[in-house]
Motif scaffolding. Structure first.
Motif, PDB file in Angstrom:
ATOM      1  N   UNK A 240       0.778  -1.227   0.000  1.00  0.00           N
ATOM      2  CA  UNK A 240       0.000   0.000   0.000  1.00  0.00           C
ATOM      3  C   UNK A 240       0.810   1.276   0.000  1.00  0.00           C
ATOM      4  N   UNK A 241       2.068   1.226  -0.418  1.00  0.00           N
ATOM      5  CA  UNK A 241       2.939   2.405  -0.381  1.00  0.00           C
ATOM      6  C   UNK A 241       2.871   3.137  -1.732  1.00  0.00           C
ATOM      7  N   UNK A 242       2.543   4.421  -1.676  1.00  0.00           N
ATOM      8  CA  UNK A 242       2.499   5.284  -2.855  1.00  0.00           C
ATOM      9  C   UNK A 242       3.761   6.143  -2.850  1.00  0.00           C
ATOM     10  N   UNK A 243       4.683   5.869  -3.778  1.00  0.00           N
ATOM     11  CA  UNK A 243       6.010   6.492  -3.753  1.00  0.00           C
ATOM     12  C   UNK A 243       6.064   7.808  -4.539  1.00  0.00           C
ATOM     13  N   UNK A 244       6.800   8.775  -3.962  1.00  0.00           N
ATOM     14  CA  UNK A 244       7.034  10.068  -4.613  1.00  0.00           C
ATOM     15  C   UNK A 244       8.489  10.462  -4.382  1.00  0.00           C
ATOM     16  N   UNK A 245       9.168  10.923  -5.436  1.00  0.00           N
ATOM     17  CA  UNK A 245      10.590  11.261  -5.348  1.00  0.00           C
ATOM     18  C   UNK A 245      10.766  12.754  -5.069  1.00  0.00           C
ATOM     19  N   UNK A 246      11.619  13.064  -4.079  1.00  0.00           N
ATOM     20  CA  UNK A 246      11.803  14.450  -3.630  1.00  0.00           C
ATOM     21  C   UNK A 246      13.284  14.716  -3.358  1.00  0.00           C
ATOM     22  N   UNK A 247      13.568  15.974  -3.094  1.00  0.00           N
ATOM     23  CA  UNK A 247      14.911  16.406  -2.670  1.00  0.00           C
ATOM     24  C   UNK A 247      14.789  17.020  -1.278  1.00  0.00           C
ATOM     25  N   UNK A 248      15.769  16.727  -0.409  1.00  0.00           N
ATOM     26  CA  UNK A 248      15.759  17.291   0.934  1.00  0.00           C
ATOM     27  C   UNK A 248      16.490  18.623   0.985  1.00  0.00           C
ATOM     28  N   UNK A 317       4.259  18.804  -9.945  1.00  0.00           N
ATOM     29  CA  UNK A 317       4.614  17.604  -9.180  1.00  0.00           C
ATOM     30  C   UNK A 317       4.419  17.836  -7.691  1.00  0.00           C
ATOM     31  N   UNK A 318       4.723  19.041  -7.236  1.00  0.00           N
ATOM     32  CA  UNK A 318       4.576  19.362  -5.818  1.00  0.00           C
ATOM     33  C   UNK A 318       3.103  19.363  -5.410  1.00  0.00           C
ATOM     34  N   UNK A 319       2.284  19.957  -6.239  1.00  0.00           N
ATOM     35  CA  UNK A 319       0.851  19.996  -5.947  1.00  0.00           C
ATOM     36  C   UNK A 319       0.254  18.596  -5.949  1.00  0.00           C
TER      37      UNK A 319
END
Length: 333
Positions: A240-248, A317-319
């Motif tokens: 059930x994991x919905x993955x999204x790629x981000x930068x810290x 993508x952020x929204x």
């Protein structure tokens, strides 16, 4: 519900029939086989302009064709799909579509279909599980559990949800038990296993092991096999994991996973953090930055708030991530 229970004995018996919708503007006349008049045809064309054609791909792989009014909202289409499937626990599901950039989005029930789905007509959407129950045993309806089973079966066979060899064999056997019923030496030969797609890299050895395990499932009804399947898959790490790629903030790449429990944080596939939904106090975005405010207890037992900032490629993508996170937060909190 009675319609669903009528095919519980064998899943495959249900595959022969296909629901054929009567679209707005269609005429049914059994008294004559003559072609419609020009006046009727013109009326049909005029009426057809007031509707849009939608194609919904269901979890069992079948297609559902539905015509809705030209300015219909997402809720109108979703209600029609739910009615067709006879689902009661409808909040776990949604309709998903792809944009021109091959990014998937959930159909917003409050907005016009035409303003959201740009590719069509026909406008193609997929009926899918949107919120995975952390405890499938708590789902009240067998039909809800069946559709969750279909979704997880697709997740595993498509490679979205991974499992080890032993688990793959057990789950494959349960799929066969659900589809075929009890093993019968006169009907079920080894080659039957090759008709199924259990996992992406399926081998003959896996099919043989799954078939042998299937023989041991005797006595399970389809519903029992599916429940056992759900109870095994719920323990998989990426269930059930919905993955999204981000930068810290540190410029490093991370992955945020939206789950029934909270927001998982991954660094190079390594799980490094979890923000539980009840602890998430605020979700907001500005341009390409997502702000996440989380409350945590310090050493003295006092609650303190911490703000985490993640950057995405662009505003769109952020929204998208913000909206998905807010919907998960609302549903599971």
């Amino acid at each position: 519900m009675l319609r669903f229970l009528s095919f519980r004995k064998s899943r495959r018996e249900a595959r022969g029939s296909k629901w054929k919708p009567i679209h707005h503007g269609d005429t049914v006349d059994s008294s004559t086989s003559a072609p419609p008049s020009a006046a009727v045809t013109a009326a049909q064309i005029k009426l057809a302009k007031k509707f849009i054609a939608c194609r919904v791909i269901l979890l069992d792989g079948s297609d559902l064709s539905i015509d809705v009014k030209k300015h219909a909202h997402g809720q109108d289409l979703y209600d029609r799909v739910i009615y067709h499937l006879d689902l009661i626990e409808k909040d776990y599901f949604g309709l998903q579509f792809m944009d021109a950039g091959q990014v998937s989005h959930w159909l917003d029930p409050t907005k016009s279909i035409k303003k959201q789905v740009k590719i069509g007509p026909p406008y193609t959407l997929h009926f899918r599980v949107k919120f995975y129950s952390s405890e499938p045993n708590n789902l009240r309806e067998e039909l809800t559990r069946y559709h969750l089973f279909l979704q997880l079966k697709s997740d595993i066979s498509g490679g979205k949800l991974e499992c080890n060899y032993d688990t793959a064999i057990e789950l494959s056997a349960l799929v066969m038990q659900s589809e075929l019923g009890d093993y019968d030496a006169d009907e079920h030969e080894l080659g039957l296993a090759s008709e199924f797609r259990f996992i992406p890299d399926q081998t003959e050895d896996i099919e043989i092991a799954a078939f042998d395990k299937f023989k041991q499932c005797r006595g399970m009804t389809p519903a029992m096999a599916e429940m056992n399947y759900l109870n095994k898959t719920k323990w998989l790490e990426m269930y059930g994991v919905d993955l999204h790629y981000v930068m810290g903030r540190d410029g490093m790449e991370y992955t945020l996973g939206l789950t029934p429990t909270g927001i998982l944080v991954f660094e190079n596939k390594n799980k490094i953090g979890l923000f539980f939904w009840p602890k998430v106090q605020k979700l907001a975005f500005k341009k390409h930055k997502l702000n996440l405010v989380v409350s945590e207890d310090d050493e003295n037992g006092s609650e303190q708030e911490h703000t985490f900032v993640f950057r995405l490629q662009n505003l769109k993508a952020c929204k998208h991530l913000w909206k998905c996170a807010v919907e998960h937060h609302t549903f599971f909190r």
